[in-house]
Design a protein around this motif. Structure first.
Motif, PDB file in Angstrom:
ATOM      1  N   HIS A   1      11.118 -14.101  -4.237  1.00 55.84           N
ATOM      2  CA  HIS A   1      12.574 -14.509  -3.892  1.00 55.84           C
ATOM      3  C   HIS A   1      12.721 -15.979  -4.105  1.00 55.84           C
ATOM      4  N   ILE A   2      11.262 -16.727  -3.803  1.00 50.29           N
ATOM      5  CA  ILE A   2      11.788 -18.276  -3.830  1.00 50.29           C
ATOM      6  C   ILE A   2      10.680 -18.810  -4.852  1.00 50.29           C
ATOM      7  N   GLY A   3       9.934 -17.951  -5.590  1.00 46.35           N
ATOM      8  CA  GLY A   3       8.685 -18.668  -6.432  1.00 46.35           C
ATOM      9  C   GLY A   3       9.216 -19.531  -7.502  1.00 46.35           C
ATOM     10  N   ALA A   4      10.332 -19.136  -8.061  1.00 45.61           N
ATOM     11  CA  ALA A   4      10.826 -19.874  -9.303  1.00 45.61           C
ATOM     12  C   ALA A   4      11.421 -21.199  -9.028  1.00 45.61           C
ATOM     13  N   VAL A   5      11.652 -21.641  -7.692  1.00 48.83           N
ATOM     14  CA  VAL A   5      12.422 -22.730  -7.301  1.00 48.83           C
ATOM     15  C   VAL A   5      11.935 -23.953  -8.129  1.00 48.83           C
ATOM     16  N   PRO A   6      10.573 -24.349  -8.014  1.00 50.09           N
ATOM     17  CA  PRO A   6       9.892 -25.486  -8.563  1.00 50.09           C
ATOM     18  C   PRO A   6      10.214 -25.463 -10.104  1.00 50.09           C
TER      19      PRO A   6
ATOM     20  N   THR B   1      11.553 -19.456   5.776  1.00 53.96           N
ATOM     21  CA  THR B   1      11.774 -19.589   4.476  1.00 53.96           C
ATOM     22  C   THR B   1      11.590 -20.957   3.964  1.00 53.96           C
ATOM     23  N   LYS B   2      12.290 -21.768   4.488  1.00 54.42           N
ATOM     24  CA  LYS B   2      12.710 -23.155   4.239  1.00 54.42           C
ATOM     25  C   LYS B   2      11.124 -23.891   4.481  1.00 54.42           C
ATOM     26  N   GLY B   3      10.393 -23.534   5.413  1.00 57.67           N
ATOM     27  CA  GLY B   3       9.058 -24.173   5.415  1.00 57.67           C
ATOM     28  C   GLY B   3       8.109 -23.856   4.340  1.00 57.67           C
ATOM     29  N   ILE B   4       8.299 -22.638   3.791  1.00 60.31           N
ATOM     30  CA  ILE B   4       7.439 -22.105   2.759  1.00 60.31           C
ATOM     31  C   ILE B   4       8.009 -22.861   1.346  1.00 60.31           C
ATOM     32  N   ILE B   5       9.404 -22.981   1.156  1.00 64.13           N
ATOM     33  CA  ILE B   5       9.999 -23.465   0.222  1.00 64.13           C
ATOM     34  C   ILE B   5       9.421 -24.852   0.084  1.00 64.13           C
ATOM     35  N   LEU B   6       9.533 -25.585   1.260  1.00 63.01           N
ATOM     36  CA  LEU B   6       9.376 -27.180   1.035  1.00 63.01           C
ATOM     37  C   LEU B   6       7.861 -27.427   0.685  1.00 63.01           C
ATOM     38  N   LYS B   7       6.767 -26.521   1.580  1.00 67.24           N
ATOM     39  CA  LYS B   7       5.617 -26.665   1.297  1.00 67.24           C
ATOM     40  C   LYS B   7       5.113 -26.813   0.136  1.00 67.24           C
ATOM     41  N   ARG B   8       5.795 -25.580  -0.768  1.00 70.79           N
ATOM     42  CA  ARG B   8       5.350 -25.364  -2.049  1.00 70.79           C
ATOM     43  C   ARG B   8       5.835 -26.508  -3.011  1.00 70.79           C
ATOM     44  N   GLN B   9       7.095 -26.991  -2.772  1.00 75.63           N
ATOM     45  CA  GLN B   9       7.585 -28.296  -3.680  1.00 75.63           C
ATOM     46  C   GLN B   9       6.509 -29.328  -3.699  1.00 75.63           C
ATOM     47  N   GLU B  10       5.752 -29.453  -2.483  1.00 75.20           N
ATOM     48  CA  GLU B  10       4.830 -30.610  -2.621  1.00 75.20           C
ATOM     49  C   GLU B  10       3.776 -30.535  -3.491  1.00 75.20           C
ATOM     50  N   GLU B  11       3.454 -29.061  -4.075  1.00 74.65           N
ATOM     51  CA  GLU B  11       2.528 -28.859  -5.037  1.00 74.65           C
ATOM     52  C   GLU B  11       2.935 -29.518  -6.351  1.00 74.65           C
ATOM     53  N   PHE B  12       4.236 -29.487  -6.595  1.00 80.04           N
ATOM     54  CA  PHE B  12       4.821 -30.091  -7.885  1.00 80.04           C
ATOM     55  C   PHE B  12       5.236 -31.392  -7.923  1.00 80.04           C
ATOM     56  N   SER B  13       4.807 -32.081  -9.022  1.00 85.32           N
ATOM     57  CA  SER B  13       5.455 -33.420  -9.352  1.00 85.32           C
ATOM     58  C   SER B  13       6.820 -33.515  -9.760  1.00 85.32           C
ATOM     59  N   ARG B  14       7.373 -34.448  -9.458  1.00 86.69           N
ATOM     60  CA  ARG B  14       8.948 -34.836 -10.100  1.00 86.69           C
ATOM     61  C   ARG B  14       9.892 -33.809  -9.502  1.00 86.69           C
TER      62      ARG B  14
ATOM     63  N   THR C   1      -2.406 -22.150   4.251  1.00 86.08           N
ATOM     64  CA  THR C   1      -1.192 -22.735   4.171  1.00 86.08           C
ATOM     65  C   THR C   1      -0.093 -22.162   4.859  1.00 86.08           C
ATOM     66  N   ASN C   2       0.133 -20.813   4.518  1.00 88.68           N
ATOM     67  CA  ASN C   2       1.055 -20.140   5.246  1.00 88.68           C
ATOM     68  C   ASN C   2       0.758 -19.921   6.678  1.00 88.68           C
ATOM     69  N   ILE C   3      -0.388 -20.141   7.256  1.00 85.74           N
ATOM     70  CA  ILE C   3      -0.586 -20.056   8.752  1.00 85.74           C
ATOM     71  C   ILE C   3      -0.444 -21.342   9.479  1.00 85.74           C
ATOM     72  N   ASP C   4      -0.844 -22.442   8.643  1.00 84.87           N
ATOM     73  CA  ASP C   4      -0.221 -23.629   8.973  1.00 84.87           C
ATOM     74  C   ASP C   4       1.230 -23.918   9.191  1.00 84.87           C
ATOM     75  N   ILE C   5       1.982 -23.490   8.150  1.00 89.74           N
ATOM     76  CA  ILE C   5       3.556 -23.646   8.370  1.00 89.74           C
ATOM     77  C   ILE C   5       3.870 -22.627   9.730  1.00 89.74           C
ATOM     78  N   SER C   6       3.463 -21.390   9.752  1.00 89.11           N
ATOM     79  CA  SER C   6       3.772 -20.612  10.530  1.00 89.11           C
ATOM     80  C   SER C   6       3.472 -20.923  12.048  1.00 89.11           C
ATOM     81  N   LYS C   7       2.198 -21.618  12.122  1.00 87.34           N
ATOM     82  CA  LYS C   7       1.827 -22.132  13.692  1.00 87.34           C
ATOM     83  C   LYS C   7       2.674 -22.893  13.960  1.00 87.34           C
ATOM     84  N   ILE C   8       3.146 -24.005  13.103  1.00 87.15           N
ATOM     85  CA  ILE C   8       4.092 -25.185  13.350  1.00 87.15           C
ATOM     86  C   ILE C   8       5.546 -24.736  13.947  1.00 87.15           C
ATOM     87  N   LEU C   9       5.832 -23.447  13.184  1.00 84.73           N
ATOM     88  CA  LEU C   9       7.098 -23.047  13.545  1.00 84.73           C
ATOM     89  C   LEU C   9       7.145 -21.865  14.658  1.00 84.73           C
TER      90      LEU C   9
END
Lengths: 576, 576
Positions: free
Chosen positions: B94-99, B118-131, B280-288
């Motif tokens: 549902h979010i994987g094609a964003v980058p 959802t926001k946390g997971i999207i933004l975390k993933r964006q970090e793995e892509f450049s530009r 990664t997912n646990i890190d995001i989920s712990k924070i939230l």
């Protein structure tokens, strides 16, 4: 845990070797830790009996491979010791490797034994191969007894999903071995006699030292369905289908095919058989009396249009989504005489073999999109496997009460599950062996153990006409080519100047779409020229293999940095 | 049958086009006829709302491909019309094609909405892509209401197997649309509130014109298991396991991971998380706050040896047998700190995704051979899917009582099964649409129909850094290379004599093992020389492309006759 884990035990037996009683050696060349490729040797003092010579289908990471067959290196060298081969039944995982292997172990006086249908299928298949020795197969039946060297073998009927399936009761010098063949219990089979428990009980009283039993269903709870239940459900579908019934099943499921012919006749449907292998099997079975149909039941595909839709059944191959098989051609609108219509009913009277799920799903979707209705085994009990499930397996173990137990036929998880069942019904854990292909299992009246030394049992792959010529290296190359394609660089070096002449040629396939990658190609060519000129212009003698390595590494690295793909780089440097 | 079959109906509507009331257009770019790649457009008079931007996994016949993403050609040209994107939940389908896609539709004022996780997971993933453009995502929750152009959207909590999943109630100018998101009903979830039927019933009373409902479970009988049942079964395993528990599940199953952490704490086991995506997912989920653990519960892999086996849990990725994932490395003895031991218990708390069956079977066998015990979902209820099954789907339909129904999310067979359920509960067959990706579904108060014109929806493939650059041709080449390999022929022709100089070079990979095929190579070279000399020696101007065709056809034919394989033939003829 079961014996295979215990290395030290093997050592113990090894040390006691000189003193121990003469052993029978049981050597599985295939069928353990895999489904298919069944072939087992029984060896006693230079006398070898072979049980089955089957093949299996390749794994997904073996592109281009047709089949995997047993490695017979061990027995090839012992040709003169082979007493004979007995075949349990006519499925390809028990007879399919015959045309590839028989020439290597053939002798004029080699004795072969099979039931009439099994024999028919083996001989029919031999016709499709050239340069095969003429096989003289002796027919055996339920109750037949033969003597082969030190082995006395009695054949007994076992229910499965092909007729004429025989289990083996083998008297050996160390004790009696019972081999179940593939089997299930069926009190209400179609086109076959019900399981003869009286006979099984009699065998069970004859002091069975070792039981070899089919493990394919050992992870499944309960008991297998009777073919009669299947038949009743199929009948419901055939009875209510408003138009044609197109039913796909395995070509080897002779009894299921018979059921569908009988039901079709009952509801006045003509039957068209589509698919070469199914037609062949039906031809053999008709001759031998295993398939019976009224005169005029069968019609050809081109005659279908002459009958109302509700009077037509099509029995076809392709239930696994095999490319080119009948159902796949129908679904893909590739069949000459058969196009799907809105009132068609498509029946999958088969399970999906693991690995084929996606292909079958895509085919099913395609059929639904064309408006036909679909029935498959997850919606209704219209298929039963041919293998005993947990409760049946326990019953077999209880009937045979063996001292030792070796689960055969199946993935490791199935063998382990079967071993657990044996433990449950009270067989001593120490007397249960979970073995691997190529291991030598030694057996005498008191002991069973795995020898330290193994015989070769690696995969032998069949690809087209080649048997065993595709190995690890070729397969690895295919996998690599599949993943990122290949990239050939051709640089011509002028002998006089030591420099690249003109622009290097690049041929690439499966990597990027070249016409849209002109920039990448231009940059690559520049790098190729630089690498080659640097290496040839050093003044020293030119080291061609160094240049090739440089091209491979540096161009490989460059392409990866730009695409994150690793095509196979093949440098060609020509001096002119 | 359902509307999609009726071409004439489309025609009918087409002709009435000029007179009809203004329509809302619903355009699925992905997710119909497939699992994953969910992306849907709602368009009304130049206002476009996007729901989800997901990817899916490639098919088996797409070697080298990482993902398939939606084709956004249609919406790319309409960038200025896009009001915003709403995301239902944080799963990659549902979010994987964003980058890969966001840059093509990005505007500074583009509005994005997602729940906190959802926001946390999207933004975390964006970090793995450049530009990537910086995304400003607005947080929405159960009960949030937003207005986007002509659309009023209310978000409501839906249970699934990831927290923070939101269904959408959308007021549009033609009527109300309800989008279920992926969902299941769960009265006893873990780490989440139970399904709020009161809320659903309230929504159902608000005159729903069109229901879009998740079809993934539509072929499965009954209702889905509650996570509480799963938890109880998992606890039994953790409680009785004599040594370490190594539990594999999907990295995105946050609630399941939480369950296993809680159970581990109860039985005084430390928890080691293995696998990048899970960590990664646990890190995001712990924070939230979606994953809670006591201080000191987590340990690193290298610390495992400091604790008794019975005090250790390893939670890891790789339950699908993914190459390189944690469990695969452990099974293959490739893991730096983790080797399997006899008392280990390996738990597969996951189903097997169709297509992965063989890989998982082989991995399971490998684990068993090393003496560990294995639990998987077929043995015990230790996994529940996140999707409503038949009974739940019917309940949803009954609650929402929509006038029109469009099953979404799933293979065609699932969409058809879902359509059957709607018919069963009394929705008029004519009001049910089974659609395809790229179709334009027009909707007004009275009608729903499929326009004749489609928008592009073909697969866009991601391979490494390339998005969309691998198409049909490259894929076909990869399939061909995989099957029989390739065969490069390099012939150098002397410009003066017009004859082949020396012996042609042959480079072949994936075809036969060359070292053992010297005879074949010798015969091939002879033929190459003959073909080239014949063509160059004709006296006329040399037609190089003719020579290449001749080599391709004749050498191809020759190799096939000798091997029954068809390697890709690549002829290179160089004149010097």
């Amino acid at each position: 845990m079961f014996k295979k884990q215990s290395r030290f035990k093997e050592d113990k037996y090894k040390h006691s070797y000189p003193k121990r009683a003469p052993c029978l050696h049981l050597i599985p060349l295939g069928g353990l830790g895999e489904v298919g490729r069944n072939m087992t040797l029984l060896e006693y003092k230079h006398q070898i009996l072979i049980i089955d010579v089957g093949f299996r289908m390749p794994e997904e990471n073996m592109p281009g491979i047709d089949y995997i067959i047993p490695n017979i290196e061990y027995v090839k060298k012992r040709k003169k010791d082979i007493l004979g081969i007995v075949f349990t039944h006519g499925h390809y995982d028990h007879i399919g490797a015959v045309p590839y292997l028989i020439e290597h172990i053939f002798r004029k006086d080699l004795k072969l034994f099979a039931s009439p249908l099994t024999k028919g299928i083996i001989l029919k298949r031999q016709e499709e191969f050239s340069r095969q020795p003429k096989l003289n197969i002796n027919e055996v039946r339920d109750g037949s007894k033969i003597k082969l060297g030190c082995f006395n073998i009695e054949f007994f009927k076992q229910n499965h999903n092909i007729p004429d399936n025989l289990g083996l009761f083998i008297e050996t010098p160390v004790g009696n071995i019972l081999h179940t063949s593939d089997f299930k219990f069926d009190k209400n089979p179609i086109n076959d006699l019900p399981t003869n428990f009286k006979k099984l009980n009699q065998l069970g009283k004859r002091n069975i030292l070792l039981l070899l039993s089919d493990s394919t269903g050992a992870e499944q709870e309960g008991s297998s369905l009777s073919e009669k239940e299947i038949s009743e459900n199929l009948e419901k579908i055939f009875k209510t289908a408003p138009g044609r019934v197109i039913a796909a099943t395995f070509a080897s499921l002779i009894n299921r095919i018979q059921q569908m012919i009988t039901i079709s006749e009952k509801y006045k449907r003509k039957v068209c058989i589509e698919g070469y292998s199914m037609r062949t099997n039906i031809d053999i079975s008709k001759i031998l009396g295993y398939v019976k149909a009224k005169k005029g039941t069968f019609i050809k595909a081109k005659e279908i249009k002459n009958y109302p839709d509700s009077r037509v059944t099509v029995l076809c191959t392709g239930a696994q989504g095999e490319t080119g098989a009948a159902l796949m051609r129908i679904a893909n609108r590739d069949h000459r005489f058969l196009k799907l219509k809105k009132n068609d009913t498509v029946v999958f009277s088969s399970s999906v073999i693991p690995g084929n799920e996606r292909t079958v799903q895509i085919m099913k979707d395609e059929i639904l999109r064309q408006g036909a209705r679909v029935y498959h085994y997850k919606m209704m009990d219209i298929h039963a496997g041919g293998h005993a499930k947990k409760e049946e397996l326990k019953k077999m173990l209880k009937i045979m009460k063996p001292k030792f137990f070796l689960p055969i036929h199946g993935q490791h998880s199935m063998l382990f599950a079967h071993a657990e069942l044996a433990k449950e019904i009270g067989i001593n854990e120490k007397n249960i062996i979970v073995a691997e292909n190529g291991q030598v299992i030694s057996l005498n009246k008191k002991n069973i153990f795995i020898e330290k030394k193994k015989v070769p049992s690696s995969y032998i792959m069949v690809d087209g006409l080649g048997v065993g010529d595709v190995g690890e290296i070729v397969l690895r190359d295919r996998q690599m080519l599949a993943k990122d394609g290949m990239f050939v660089i051709i640089a011509i070096v002028d002998r006089q100047t030591g420099r690249v002449k003109g622009s290097p040629d690049i041929i690439s396939r499966g990597f990027v779409y070249l016409r849209e990658s002109k920039g990448l190609l231009r940059d690559t060519r520049k790098r190729v020229i630089k690498i080659v000129n640097k290496a040839t212009g050093s003044g020293r003698a030119v080291n061609w293999s160094y240049i090739k390595d440089e091209l491979r590494n540096k161009i490989g690295g460059f392409l990866f940095s730009r695409t994150q793909r690793r095509p196979m780089i093949l440098p060609v440097v020509i001096e002119v």
